[in-house]
Design an enzyme around this catalytic site. Structure first.
Site, mmCIF file in Angstrom:
data_model
loop_
_atom_site.group_PDB
_atom_site.id
_atom_site.type_symbol
_atom_site.label_atom_id
_atom_site.label_comp_id
_atom_site.label_asym_id
_atom_site.label_seq_id
_atom_site.Cartn_x
_atom_site.Cartn_y
_atom_site.Cartn_z
ATOM 1 N N ARG A 165 0.822 -1.225 0.000
ATOM 2 C CA ARG A 165 0.000 0.000 0.000
ATOM 3 C C ARG A 165 0.853 1.272 0.000
ATOM 4 N NH1 ARG A 165 -4.373 0.741 4.576
ATOM 5 N NH2 ARG A 165 -2.616 0.197 5.905
ATOM 6 N N ARG B 295 -1.421 -6.265 14.162
ATOM 7 C CA ARG B 295 -2.748 -5.671 13.895
ATOM 8 C C ARG B 295 -3.779 -6.746 13.582
ATOM 9 N NH1 ARG B 295 -0.921 -2.138 9.229
ATOM 10 N NH2 ARG B 295 -3.108 -1.559 8.929
ATOM 11 N N ARG C 163 2.740 3.605 5.147
ATOM 12 C CA ARG C 163 2.446 3.788 6.567
ATOM 13 C C ARG C 163 3.450 3.029 7.425
ATOM 14 N NH1 ARG C 163 -3.991 2.905 7.182
ATOM 15 N NH2 ARG C 163 -3.241 1.759 9.009
HETATM 16 P P1 AP5 Z 1 -7.333 -0.007 2.468
HETATM 17 O O1 AP5 Z 1 -8.585 0.485 1.848
HETATM 18 O O2 AP5 Z 1 -6.323 0.979 2.911
HETATM 19 O O3 AP5 Z 1 -7.695 -1.042 3.659
HETATM 20 P P2 AP5 Z 1 -8.239 -0.746 5.107
HETATM 21 O O4 AP5 Z 1 -9.260 -1.792 5.431
HETATM 22 O O5 AP5 Z 1 -8.669 0.665 5.254
HETATM 23 O O6 AP5 Z 1 -6.925 -1.070 5.941
HETATM 24 P P3 AP5 Z 1 -6.235 -0.251 7.111
HETATM 25 O O7 AP5 Z 1 -4.826 -0.754 7.200
HETATM 26 O O8 AP5 Z 1 -6.427 1.220 6.966
HETATM 27 O O9 AP5 Z 1 -7.031 -0.758 8.349
HETATM 28 P P4 AP5 Z 1 -6.651 -0.647 9.791
HETATM 29 O O10 AP5 Z 1 -7.954 -0.986 10.392
HETATM 30 O O11 AP5 Z 1 -5.506 -1.469 10.225
HETATM 31 O O12 AP5 Z 1 -6.066 0.851 9.944
HETATM 32 P P5 AP5 Z 1 -6.674 2.184 10.549
HETATM 33 O O13 AP5 Z 1 -6.104 3.306 9.799
HETATM 34 O O14 AP5 Z 1 -8.132 2.078 10.696
HETATM 35 O O15 AP5 Z 1 -6.631 -1.033 1.436
HETATM 36 C C1 AP5 Z 1 -5.371 -1.588 1.725
HETATM 37 C C2 AP5 Z 1 -4.544 -1.702 0.418
HETATM 38 O O16 AP5 Z 1 -5.197 -2.602 -0.462
HETATM 39 C C3 AP5 Z 1 -4.397 -0.391 -0.371
HETATM 40 O O17 AP5 Z 1 -3.136 -0.386 -0.986
HETATM 41 C C4 AP5 Z 1 -5.499 -0.478 -1.443
HETATM 42 O O18 AP5 Z 1 -5.152 0.254 -2.594
HETATM 43 C C5 AP5 Z 1 -5.526 -1.984 -1.697
HETATM 44 N N1 AP5 Z 1 -6.861 -2.469 -2.065
HETATM 45 C C6 AP5 Z 1 -8.044 -2.101 -1.525
HETATM 46 N N2 AP5 Z 1 -9.060 -2.784 -2.093
HETATM 47 C C7 AP5 Z 1 -8.473 -3.616 -3.005
HETATM 48 C C8 AP5 Z 1 -8.979 -4.586 -3.916
HETATM 49 N N3 AP5 Z 1 -10.292 -4.841 -4.002
HETATM 50 N N4 AP5 Z 1 -8.101 -5.269 -4.688
HETATM 51 C C9 AP5 Z 1 -6.764 -5.019 -4.610
HETATM 52 N N5 AP5 Z 1 -6.228 -4.105 -3.764
HETATM 53 C C10 AP5 Z 1 -7.077 -3.410 -2.975
HETATM 54 O O19 AP5 Z 1 -6.039 2.158 12.019
HETATM 55 C C11 AP5 Z 1 -4.665 2.340 12.213
HETATM 56 C C12 AP5 Z 1 -4.377 2.350 13.724
HETATM 57 O O20 AP5 Z 1 -5.057 3.455 14.331
HETATM 58 C C13 AP5 Z 1 -4.843 1.128 14.496
HETATM 59 O O21 AP5 Z 1 -3.909 0.069 14.453
HETATM 60 C C14 AP5 Z 1 -5.032 1.713 15.893
HETATM 61 O O22 AP5 Z 1 -3.789 1.853 16.536
HETATM 62 C C15 AP5 Z 1 -5.578 3.095 15.603
HETATM 63 N N6 AP5 Z 1 -7.056 3.125 15.533
HETATM 64 C C16 AP5 Z 1 -7.808 3.454 14.446
HETATM 65 N N7 AP5 Z 1 -9.107 3.363 14.738
HETATM 66 C C17 AP5 Z 1 -9.187 2.973 16.027
HETATM 67 C C18 AP5 Z 1 -10.271 2.682 16.897
HETATM 68 N N8 AP5 Z 1 -11.544 2.800 16.483
HETATM 69 N N9 AP5 Z 1 -9.985 2.292 18.150
HETATM 70 C C19 AP5 Z 1 -8.728 2.196 18.607
HETATM 71 N N10 AP5 Z 1 -7.642 2.433 17.822
HETATM 72 C C20 AP5 Z 1 -7.877 2.826 16.539
HETATM 73 MG MG MG Z 2 -7.974 2.330 6.342
#
Ligand code: AP5
Ligand code: MG
Length: 221
Positions: free
Chosen positions: A127, A171, A160
């Protein structure tokens, strides 16, 4: 329409939320993006959040609940919102349900994006994200036209810090332990819709759109 997107890291929550914003005229609210912005700005909240995010752990519930409770009261959320990456625990789910109840609103659906573990790891390790507009790319699946440069705004692309192999594993474990129980939580409340998250982003967006439109035909164009 008030929708929650649930799924493990890399399932495509962000990709789909961004695509669905214009279809339904409601904003994406990504707690991950809000926290990363706070980290970038070096605010006290960002400094606190960073210690958890770098290890792939969840930021304390009270911190993210306050962020979201404040965000959903902004004027652009009058018609609804797409919650991306929130709630992540049962405590968060109960808290947002209580907050919505307080402002006389309720969730319409929880969309669970289902993807194999092998695909999750592949998506996360390739990503790239735009520093300016947060557009998402994948070096193999959805590469930008020019390496390192955002197609949409010309911004710089970066990887990231939590997309390192060991943090990805942490994660995914945190997801299984703390977030997967939300699937039963929303199923019991008749809000859960499982969506096949394999295939092109466009095909998956179409599946989600069809599901959401079948729920509330009067609220969409
Ligand atoms: P993408 O769309 O970025 O996937 P995503 O599900 O959003 O994955 P994240 O890594 O953002 O999820 P996360 O839950 O770990 O992170 P978050 O930022 O929420 O797609 C991923 C990749 O695949 C991209 O390159 C995309 O282009 C590709 N792709 C997408 N669809 C595709 C397809 N169909 N085919 C091929 N490729 C594809 O959280 C980060 C951190 O923040 C957490 O670890 C935690 O520390 C904190 N945090 C965030 N929210 C909370 C909460 N509610 N509570 C507590 N801590 C939190
Ligand atoms: Mg995300």
């Amino acid at each position: 329409m008030r929708v929650v997107l649930v799924g493990p890291p890399g399932a495509g929550k962000g990709t789909q939320a961004r695509a669905l914003q214009s279809t339904f005229g409601i904003p994406q609210i990504s707690t991950g993006d809000l926290l990363r912005e706070a980290v970038r700005e070096g605010t006290p909240l960002g400094k606190q959040a960073r210690t958890y995010m770098d290890k792939g752990e969840l930021v304390p519930d009270s911190v993210v609940v306050s962020l979201v409770a404040e965000r959903i009261q902004k004027p652009d959320c009058t018609k609804g919102f797409l919650l991306d990456g929130f709630p992540r625990t049962i405590v968060q789910a109960d808290a947002i349900a209580a907050e919505l109840d307080r402002i006389k609103q309720q969730l319409d659906a929880a969309i669970s994006i289902v993807v194999t573990r092998q695909e999750l790891v592949e998506r996360l390790s390739g990503r790239w994200v735009c520093r300016s507009c947060q557009a998402m790319y994948h070096e193999r699946f959805t590469p930008p036209r020019k390496s390192g440069v955002c197609d949409a705004c010309g911004g710089e692309l970066y990887q990231r810090t939590d997309d390192k192999a060991e943090t990805i594993n942490a994660r995914l474990e945190v997801y299984e332990r703390s977030t997967a129980p939300l699937l039963s939580y929303y199923r019991e409340r008749a809000l859960l819709h499982d969506i096949d998250g394999m295939g092109t982003p466009e095909a998956i967006a179409q599946r989600i759109t069809t599901t959401l439109k079948s729920l509330t035909p009067q609220s969409v164009a």
